[in-house]
Motif scaffolding. Sequence first.
Motif, PDB file in Angstrom:
ATOM      1  N   HIS A 129      21.208 -27.267 -15.477  1.00 32.18           N
ATOM      2  CA  HIS A 129      21.782 -25.929 -15.671  1.00 32.18           C
ATOM      3  C   HIS A 129      23.256 -25.893 -15.267  1.00 32.18           C
ATOM      4  CE1 HIS A 129      17.454 -24.236 -15.376  1.00 32.18           C
ATOM      5  NE2 HIS A 129      17.812 -24.338 -16.630  1.00 32.18           N
TER       6      HIS A 129
ATOM      7  N   SER B 158      20.698 -30.802 -10.844  1.00 27.61           N
ATOM      8  CA  SER B 158      19.423 -31.525 -10.805  1.00 27.61           C
ATOM      9  C   SER B 158      18.614 -31.360 -12.086  1.00 27.61           C
ATOM     10  CB  SER B 158      18.586 -31.047  -9.615  1.00 27.61           C
ATOM     11  OG  SER B 158      19.276 -31.286  -8.414  1.00 27.61           O
TER      12      SER B 158
ATOM     13  N   TYR C  91      14.085 -16.430  -5.840  1.00 24.97           N
ATOM     14  CA  TYR C  91      14.742 -16.689  -4.549  1.00 24.97           C
ATOM     15  C   TYR C  91      15.779 -15.611  -4.216  1.00 24.97           C
ATOM     16  CZ  TYR C  91      12.720 -21.204  -5.740  1.00 24.97           C
ATOM     17  OH  TYR C  91      11.864 -22.207  -6.116  1.00 24.97           O
TER      18      TYR C  91
ATOM     19  N   VAL D 237      17.201 -23.145   1.363  1.00 23.29           N
ATOM     20  CA  VAL D 237      18.131 -22.646   2.363  1.00 23.29           C
ATOM     21  C   VAL D 237      18.740 -23.815   3.134  1.00 23.29           C
ATOM     22  CG1 VAL D 237      18.286 -21.113   4.368  1.00 23.29           C
ATOM     23  CG2 VAL D 237      16.681 -20.598   2.539  1.00 23.29           C
TER      24      VAL D 237
ATOM     25  N   SER E 235      17.909 -15.973  -0.850  1.00 22.87           N
ATOM     26  CA  SER E 235      18.836 -17.091  -0.623  1.00 22.87           C
ATOM     27  C   SER E 235      19.586 -17.355  -1.935  1.00 22.87           C
ATOM     28  CB  SER E 235      18.087 -18.338  -0.172  1.00 22.87           C
ATOM     29  OG  SER E 235      17.059 -18.676  -1.086  1.00 22.87           O
TER      30      SER E 235
ATOM     31  N   TRP F 250      19.122 -25.306  -3.911  1.00 22.93           N
ATOM     32  CA  TRP F 250      17.752 -25.828  -3.802  1.00 22.93           C
ATOM     33  C   TRP F 250      17.295 -25.631  -2.362  1.00 22.93           C
ATOM     34  CZ3 TRP F 250      14.896 -27.833  -7.907  1.00 22.93           C
ATOM     35  CH2 TRP F 250      15.605 -27.946  -9.105  1.00 22.93           C
TER      36      TRP F 250
ATOM     37  N   GLY G 163      21.603 -20.352  -9.616  1.00 17.65           N
ATOM     38  CA  GLY G 163      20.510 -19.978  -8.742  1.00 17.65           C
ATOM     39  C   GLY G 163      19.473 -19.199  -9.538  1.00 17.65           C
TER      40      GLY G 163
END
Length: 168
Positions: free
Chosen positions: A14, A11, A94, A59, A97, A57, A89
């Motif tokens: 990366h 998105s 985060y 859970v 998750s 992006w 991630g």
Amino acid sequence: MKSIAIIYGSSTEHTKNAAEKMAELLADYSPTLVDIYEGDETPFLTHDVLILGVSTWGVQDLQDDWNDFYPKFEKLDLSEKTIAIFGLGDASIYPSSYVDAIGILYEIVVQKGATVIGEVSPEGYDFEYSRALKDGKFVGLPLDDDYEPELTEERIVNWLETLKPYFE
Ligand SMILES: Cc1cc2nc3c(=O)[nH]c(=O)nc-3n(C[C@H](O)[C@H](O)[C@H](O)COP(=O)(O)O)c2cc1C
């Protein structure tokens, strides 16, 4: 030599950057680089080894482009395929998750009969929970361009070395 496709959904680029780096490092194997955004299932049919890239992006969710591809994905027979998964991630924001989407993709391809390679020790990763952790190992390669981008290239290089025996 096996034919290899690197198939990614990204998105904010990366995962795309990591996929491109892998394609560069695997140039001797002439891998096909595919953005899942294109919605083309052909690479899943025409290659022996699939290296799948996905970012997390939230859970329960797959990255948007993987999510859009899902209706085609669930119809594929992957029983003859060897699959390795990597995922982007952010363990800082985060940690509960962390790279969950690796785990989600893993569960899908295992259910569809694929042989999954490329597990990674969690040693050196700082997080609390990850759906990608099964029996004490990550079922793919976690990368973190938000929190520890300086480790990305080394992690990719080391991981690809562990995959190479499966490319022969
Ligand atoms: C709204 C939002 C939610 C996110 N959720 C998670 C998450 O649950 N777990 C995680 O490890 N990273 C999470 N991330 C971090 C992204 O996965 C990370 O920035 C990744 O590098 C994005 O890759 P891409 O640009 O290829 O899509 C999140 C980022 C945003 C902006």
